[in-house]
Design an enzyme around this catalytic site. Structure first.
Site, PDB file in Angstrom:
ATOM      1  N   GLY A   1      -0.936  -3.049 -10.945  1.00 30.95           N
ATOM      2  CA  GLY A   1      -0.589  -2.014 -11.932  1.00 30.95           C
ATOM      3  C   GLY A   1      -1.816  -1.254 -12.411  1.00 30.95           C
TER       4      GLY A   1
ATOM      5  N   SER B   1       4.461 -16.175  -4.530  1.00 33.10           N
ATOM      6  CA  SER B   1       3.195 -15.468  -4.724  1.00 33.10           C
ATOM      7  C   SER B   1       2.321 -16.270  -5.665  1.00 33.10           C
ATOM      8  CB  SER B   1       3.427 -14.085  -5.328  1.00 33.10           C
ATOM      9  OG  SER B   1       2.165 -13.542  -5.684  1.00 33.10           O
TER      10      SER B   1
ATOM     11  N   ASP C   1      -0.615   6.047  -0.301  1.00 30.10           N
ATOM     12  CA  ASP C   1      -1.051   4.671  -0.554  1.00 30.10           C
ATOM     13  C   ASP C   1      -0.772   3.776   0.641  1.00 30.10           C
ATOM     14  OD1 ASP C   1      -1.412   5.836  -2.967  1.00 30.10           O
ATOM     15  OD2 ASP C   1       0.132   4.698  -4.025  1.00 30.10           O
TER      16      ASP C   1
ATOM     17  N   ASP D   1       0.190  14.523  -2.120  1.00 37.36           N
ATOM     18  CA  ASP D   1       0.835  13.982  -0.909  1.00 37.36           C
ATOM     19  C   ASP D   1       2.339  14.227  -0.868  1.00 37.36           C
ATOM     20  OD1 ASP D   1       1.313  12.079  -2.891  1.00 37.36           O
ATOM     21  OD2 ASP D   1       0.919  10.358  -1.590  1.00 37.36           O
TER      22      ASP D   1
ATOM     23  N   GLY E   1      -3.420   1.107 -10.381  1.00 33.92           N
ATOM     24  CA  GLY E   1      -3.618   2.318  -9.595  1.00 33.92           C
ATOM     25  C   GLY E   1      -4.399   2.092  -8.310  1.00 33.92           C
TER      26      GLY E   1
END
Ligand code: ADP
Ligand code: MG
Length: 386
Positions: A120, A66, A170, A35, A122
């Site tokens: 973390g 969070s 993404d 990409d 992917g």
């Protein structure tokens, strides 16, 4: 399924949020590290992702909480704060990206986030958080921003402020994903189309190696530089706008210009991976899952040998899957150095696949492999009020 951020918001801030939204993580079927080389990618949005509730304030304060980083408590910043190194850098960077693009918020907001994605690993929890924050900002502030722009602003935030030179895949998958479909995206033009993936007999399965890709960002930036060097040297003998604008034949003809063998291998991966994406899209269209699976295997081997972004755990999981009954194909997915494999298989084989993979992985590495049958979900959206 609601993750309950509106209730947590009330609990933390003592009043009800104005809006709640959701942005998914993604899994890439094929087309890795293409990409940012002007090539194609083929990701799917997941039904796992991040939910967030938010309300606009009358001052310039930003308050973030969070549920997944509850140790940090409520983090209080302002529209004028600099980055501080914690998870709030992601939403704060999105405010900065919006401002850089001409959408300057003049009032702050309160936010609560909660995710159903491993971080973390992917599956792009960072992109989900960026796209979600962008969606919430645009609704709170009345900015009219398209799904594509949400992706571009999220990528800008990650490139410019977080310092990871990721491509657009993404954020794009998170912003425009569609239930049951993969997104065939041309990263140069941002043109895209949907391809139906799901049928009743096939399962898309994610295996999380449990290896965090925490050291990957410097290696990622190295790969980008190596690709830029290769392109510049090829441009000395043949005009190409990007590595992925080259056909495999053109690459074979002109790759002699790349003096460093490492840079040449990086470029070879990008060019061949890009052509594999086109072949994979065709195979899917023809219902040829065996061919799709072969291309996944070729992709993994290229990422392992030429791009060198795999690791022992991912190689083990992919090679094991290639040998198991009912599996069409398997490969590492995402930036690499840990994270997950994606596996395309007959649904009826899922039980025995999961059992074997868990057992063999535990024996070899002494750790648990998490296995998810992935549901392909829709892109980022505001949720209706409950
Ligand atoms: P990946 O995108 O592959 O999941 P990254 O390292 O790029 O991995 O992004 C993970 C980071 O994104 C976390 O360390 C955290 O800072 C942020 N993040 C992800 N999910 C959440 C969440 N639910 N709440 C707060 N921050 C999150
Ligand atoms: Mg990320």
């Amino acid at each position: 399924m609601r993750l309950g951020t509106a209730e947590i918001f009330y609990d933390k801030f003592g009043y009800a949020p104005e809006i709640t939204g959701f942005a998914p993580g993604r899994v890439n079927l094929i087309g890795e590290h293409t990409d940012y080389n002007g090539g194609r990618v083929f990701p799917c949005a997941l039904d796992l992702g991040i939910e967030g509730s938010a309300c606009r304030r009358s001052d310039r304060k930003l308050r973030f909480y969070s549920a997944d980083f509850n140790g940090a408590g409520v983090v209080e910043l302002s529209l004028d704060s600099g980055l501080g190194g914690g998870w709030t850098d992601y939403p704060l960077s999105v405010f900065k990206a919006f401002a850089a693009m001409g959408y300057r918020a003049d009032q702050g907001a309160d936010f609560v986030f909660k995710g159903s994605l491993p971080h973390g690993s992917g599956l792009s929890s960072s992109a989900a958080l960026e796209v979600l924050t962008g969606l919430l900002i645009s609704r709170l502030c009345g900015f009219s921003v398209s799904a594509q722009e949400l992706a571009v602003f999220g990528q800008f935030a990650e490139n410019r402020f977080i310092g990871v030179n990721c491509g657009i895949m993404d954020q794009f998958a998170s912003a425009v994903g569609k239930k049951g479909c993969a997104v065939l995206l041309d990263s140069l033009t941002l043109g895209y189309s949907y391809a139906r993936v799901a049928d009743d007999d096939t399962a898309l399965v994610i295996v999380n190696s449990g290896v965090k890709h925490s050291l990957a960002s410097s290696a990622y930036n190295d790969r980008r530089r190596e690709c830029e060097t290769a392109l510049a040297q090829i441009n000395g003998v043949y005009k190409a706008t990007s590595l992925c604008s080259l056909s495999t034949e053109e690459f074979e003809r002109y790759s002699y210009a790349v003096t460093d063998p490492v840079c040449r291998r990086r470029a070879k991966h990008a060019v061949y991976e890009n052509s594999r994406v086109a072949a994979a899209a065709k195979a899917l269209e023809n219902g040829n899952l065996e061919r799709f699976g072969e291309l996944m295997k070729e992709s993994h081997l290229s990422l392992k040998n030429d791009y060198e972004v795999s690791c022992a755990e991912l190689d083990f999981l992919a090679s094991l899957a290639w040998e198991l009954p009912g599996v069409y194909g398997a490969r590492m997915t995402g930036g690499g150095f840990g994270g997950c494999t994606v596996n395309l298989m007959k649904k009826e084989s899922l039980g025995s696949f999961a059992e074997t993979v868990k057992k063999e992985y535990k024996t070899r590495f002494g750790r648990e492999a998490e296995i998810y049958a992935a549901n392909i979900g829709d892109g980022a959206r505001i949720l209706p009020k409950e």
